[in-house]
Design an enzyme around this catalytic site. Structure first.
Site: not given
Length: 543
Positions: A196, A199, A201, A240
């Site tokens: 993502c 990198g 959550g 996260q």
């Protein structure tokens, strides 16, 4: 030459520790904490790619957790990423970034793949995009990556509806997405890249879902806190926020609720014949346990959450909420809008919804031709004087009875306040009549499919917003329409279907959808009828 690559981080004893990594030009090195670093052979520049091996369920290094490739010097060559893909024998890339790749304070995220039916060269690698299929929440791409005379296939699954620090609106779509990833072909047994933007959550949530689902299916036990702790020890903030942690629990509940068996079209008739003995009953019981009606207090709360906020209030002292819920189609987001039949006091809100959402057509499951006194009447009789409700004026024309199966009408809804939100075109209205009230299912699968086909074709021609479907409780009849629609779409386009997945998707939005075994069985009957009709159509064309 030695290059300095972006600092990697580990989460140890609640403190963030960093370590510099030195890399020889043109070689892939591993840091002390296991990060994989790739550097392009052609450029002596820092390449900001942060990866981390993550162990899976009973498998070492099953994933590489990575942020999206970033070129800190704005050089378009991103061969470092494809070098890593090649050297790690990666065949599956799970991208959890939102659809539009944008700016980042440390650089610009690069569109690291070629456009459909084209190729790009990245250093020693040529990457060709051989296919791209867009779905409501994700895009599936297939790449052919070539180095010299050697060639490999890489499948990228790009989930486009995951906010960077939030969670997707739809729980079941992520579960279905994961199934697509698992079912993709793989020969080299390399790790799966999960990436993502930062990198963090989304990656942790997805990997935890995959690990814990496999563990739950094979061992029947789960340790969610332990799994999350292990992930965060590997890489800080892999989950996260508390919202992502709660979302993990929800996705696991749906993933483990009832096994989503996907069956191809050619095997579906035999599967249903064999499954009718006991398996379909077991599947439905599992679904009901997972989506069992909550206490009256919880149901009331769910009803409040389902209420969609209206932007305008055109009836004095009227509420600016309406009890309605969007559901995505296979490829179209917010394809369906399930709502309760309006009460006399909520007709204004219902008509506001029709205009605000630019409804393509209205589907009614009030099976009596004449509305009950408890229903809110939102259109007049055919060719009669306009119905006026507050600022609204509704007229009805072209009413027809289709062999007693359903009624068709054209409604024109006008509003002085909301005039800017309507094109003035008639809105098709379809009222299904052939419903067995005792069994709570349509009387015929063939007639139901004919009705659905009529609705879908009309909606496609309208080029407007969602299909608005209503019944007395907004679920028990409307939900069957949506579930069967989803199943038929999947069978039509992918030549396979998972009835359980279709039902999960609808029940996740409205728990009272598909309330009995008869409706669950009817979903299977509709797919059988669709396959039968499709075969008959093919045979006719051959003659």
């Amino acid at each position: 030459m030695r290059l300095f690559v972006k600092k990697t981080a580990t989460f140890q004893n609640d403190t963030l520790c960093t370590s510099d990594t030195q890399v020889d030009n043109g070689k892939q090195q591993k840091t002390d904490n296991g990060a994989v670093v790739s550097v392009d052979d052609a450029f002596s520049v820092p390449v900001t790619i942060l990866e981390k091996y993550i162990d899976g369920h009973n498998r070492k290094k099953e994933y590489i957790a990575s942020e999206d490739p970033v070129d800190t010097n704005n050089v378009e060559d991103i061969s470092a990423f494809w070098k890593m893909v090649w050297e790690e024998k990666v065949e599956k890339v799970v991208n959890l970034s939102e659809a539009v790749i944008g700016k980042h304070q440390e650089g610009e995220y690069v569109h690291y793949w070629p456009d459909p039916d084209s190729f790009k060269k990245f250093g020693k690698f040529q990457v060709t995009s051989t296919s791209e299929e867009e779905y409501a929440d994700y895009t599936k791409r297939v790449f052919k990556i070539t180095k010299g005379s050697k060639e490999r296939t890489v499948h990228q699954f790009h989930y486009t509806s995951w906010p960077e620090k939030g969670v997707p609106d739809d729980v079941t779509s992520v579960v279905d997405f994961r199934e697509k990833v698992l079912n993709a072909p793989s020969k080299l047994n390399g790790p799966t890249i999960v990436q993502c933007r930062k990198g963090l959550g989304p990656i942790g949530t997805y990997i935890a879902l995959d690990i814990l689902t496999k563990k739950g299916e094979s061992e029947g036990t789960l340790d969610i806190p332990g799994c999350v702790k292990n992930l965060r020890q590997k890489r800080q903030n892999l989950i996260q926020t508390p919202e992502q942690y709660r979302y993990l629990h929800k996705t696991l509940a749906h993933s483990l609720a009832a096994r989503s068996i996907t069956v191809s079209g050619d095997k579906f008739p035999k599967y249903v014949k064999d499954a009718r003995k006991s398996e379909l009953k077991q599947q439905f019981e599992q679904l009901q346990q997972s989506f069992k009606p909550d206490s009256e207090e919880v149901q009331k709360k769910e009803g409040e959450e389902n209420k969609r906020r209206l932007h305008f209030s055109v009836i004095p002292d009227a509420s600016d909420y309406v009890n309605a819920k969007f559901i995505d189609g296979l490829r179209v987001k917010r394809r369906y809008l399930m709502s309760q039949t309006p009460l006399p006091e909520t007709v204004g809100e219902f008509l506001t919804l029709v205009i605000e959402e630019n409804i393509s057509c209205i589907v009614s499951f009030e099976v009596e031709k004449e509305l009950k006194k408890t229903d809110g009447i939102y259109f007049p009789g055919c060719d009669m004087d306009a119905l006026k409700k507050g600022d609204f004026e509704v007229t009805c024309t072209n009413e027809q009875d289709t062999n007693g199966s359903f009624m068709t009408r054209s409604l024109t809804v006008k509003s002085g306040v909301l005039q800017q939100n309507t094109d003035g075109k008639p809105i098709p209205h379809y009222q299904f009549l052939k419903w067995d009230m005792q069994k709570n299912v349509p009387t015929s699968a063939a007639e139901f499919l004919s009705f659905m086909k009529f609705v879908e074709e009309t909606a496609n021609k309208q080029n407007r917003g969602p299909i608005l479907i209503h019944c007395f409780d907004g679920a028990s009849q409307s939900g069957l329409f949506v579930a069967v629609s989803l199943a038929i779409q999947q069978m039509s386009e992918e030549h396979e279907v998972s009835i359980v997945s279709a039902v999960k998707k609808v029940k996740a939005a409205r728990t009272m959808s598909i309330p009995n075994q008869a409706q669950f069985d009817f979903c299977h009957d509709c797919v059988l009828e669709y396959l039968k009709a499709s075969k008959a159509d093919r045979d006719t064309r051959k003659k």
